[in-house]
Design a protein around this motif. Sequence first.
Motif, PDB file in Angstrom:
ATOM      1  N   GLN A   1       0.834  -1.213   0.000  1.00  0.00           N
ATOM      2  CA  GLN A   1       0.000   0.000   0.000  1.00  0.00           C
ATOM      3  C   GLN A   1       0.868   1.263   0.000  1.00  0.00           C
ATOM      4  O   GLN A   1       0.563   2.238  -0.671  1.00  0.00           O
ATOM      5  N   TRP A   2       1.971   1.209   0.766  1.00  0.00           N
ATOM      6  CA  TRP A   2       2.852   2.383   0.831  1.00  0.00           C
ATOM      7  C   TRP A   2       3.547   2.609  -0.512  1.00  0.00           C
ATOM      8  O   TRP A   2       3.771   3.750  -0.915  1.00  0.00           O
ATOM      9  N   VAL A   3       3.909   1.529  -1.201  1.00  0.00           N
ATOM     10  CA  VAL A   3       4.532   1.671  -2.525  1.00  0.00           C
ATOM     11  C   VAL A   3       3.498   2.287  -3.475  1.00  0.00           C
ATOM     12  O   VAL A   3       3.793   3.209  -4.240  1.00  0.00           O
ATOM     13  N   TRP A   4       2.287   1.809  -3.381  1.00  0.00           N
ATOM     14  CA  TRP A   4       1.227   2.300  -4.273  1.00  0.00           C
ATOM     15  C   TRP A   4       0.938   3.787  -4.030  1.00  0.00           C
ATOM     16  O   TRP A   4       0.690   4.545  -4.955  1.00  0.00           O
ATOM     17  N   SER A   5       1.020   4.201  -2.751  1.00  0.00           N
ATOM     18  CA  SER A   5       0.725   5.615  -2.452  1.00  0.00           C
ATOM     19  C   SER A   5       1.977   6.489  -2.562  1.00  0.00           C
ATOM     20  O   SER A   5       1.909   7.694  -2.356  1.00  0.00           O
TER      21      SER A   5
END
Length: 381
Positions: free
Chosen positions: A302-306
């Motif tokens: 999720q952090w990579v995506w955001s």
Amino acid sequence: MKMKKQLSLLLATALVATVAMTGCGGRGTSETKETEAVTTTEETTTEETTTAEPEKGFAADATIGVSLPWLGTQNWKEADEMFKTQLEAAGFKAIVQAADNKVPQQQQQIESMIQNGVKVIVVGPVDGTQLGSVLEEAAAAGIAVIGYDRLLENTTGVDGVVQFGSVKTGELQGQALLDGLAKVKGEGPYNIELFGGGPADPNAPNFFKGAMSVLQPKIDDGTLVVVSGQTDFTQCATPDWDNSKAQARMDSLLSGFYSDKEIHGVLSPNDGIARAIITASEQAGQEIPVVSGLDAENESVQWVWSGRQYSTVAKPTDALVSKTIEIIKSLQAGNGMPAPDTNVNNGKKDVGVFELPPVVVTKENAKEIFANDPGRLDLLK
Ligand code: BGC
């Protein structure tokens, strides 16, 4: 009468030849016992074949032991679940335990697996070097030992290791850091810091070594500046892979060296440590640095995506567990260890390593990488 005896001798000899050729000893069946008794004169033939194929196989519903180091990162929790379900689906009984990062606990768990008559022990060691005697005891009891995800060092009690290339993993982390810096932080030179994993884990120095093979030339030519000067694995390691220890080290690096400087990037050996580094940077009022990772943990995906974490490396647990079970099935059938991809010396012997390819994940390729992983794909929104 004589004819009958000759016929049974012939049949028995044929049976021995078949058994020896297929490598299925069928230990303990009355058929085999009878055969062995009748064919003492066939010793030479039997011995030759036995030497070429010593594995005997075992019952299709035998018990398999799995000893994991801890359940502190998502990959080990997944392994715990998947070994339980997939070993049972394959018809085996399973004893799956985790050792809470404690060497004596892991030694005791393996000891009790031996007492419980397991046929194979799969081990992800807390400390690669501390299981020598218990694994040698397992081997002496005829139990096959397979290293899982981490190398088993300094012991003859290991038959093979299944893992994702550990030096390769580090190379991907180092390259992702370099690419991310060029992409996100403009022109260099870039201020960076380096983190390693738990020093007892044989993967950790390999991850670091792989990363440094990419980063060192850029440190040497001035593109990268390690402001703290801490570039040795021992200075950068994170005891026990403990995220809070990594966060404490990052806090003190930031207050000690970056009060008047921006930090552009950090090499991180896995996702938990990456999130600790990013959190410490945010709390220190820094712009988020480019940070690498490992495991494709849900939270980091999720952090990579955001855009909060630059990259991770996927090393899918289901592929590693399936590969391990494939080897166990080969041992069960009496076909021995399949041919490994490479060999690594563990200090006492050359160990066959089955090596799977890790893949780097950034926002750009995440959808593609997780196309067949509905759980992670679902996080990309
Ligand atoms: C594994 C990583 C994991 C780390 C800490 C390593 O040996 O390869 O996937 O993040 O241990 O649990």
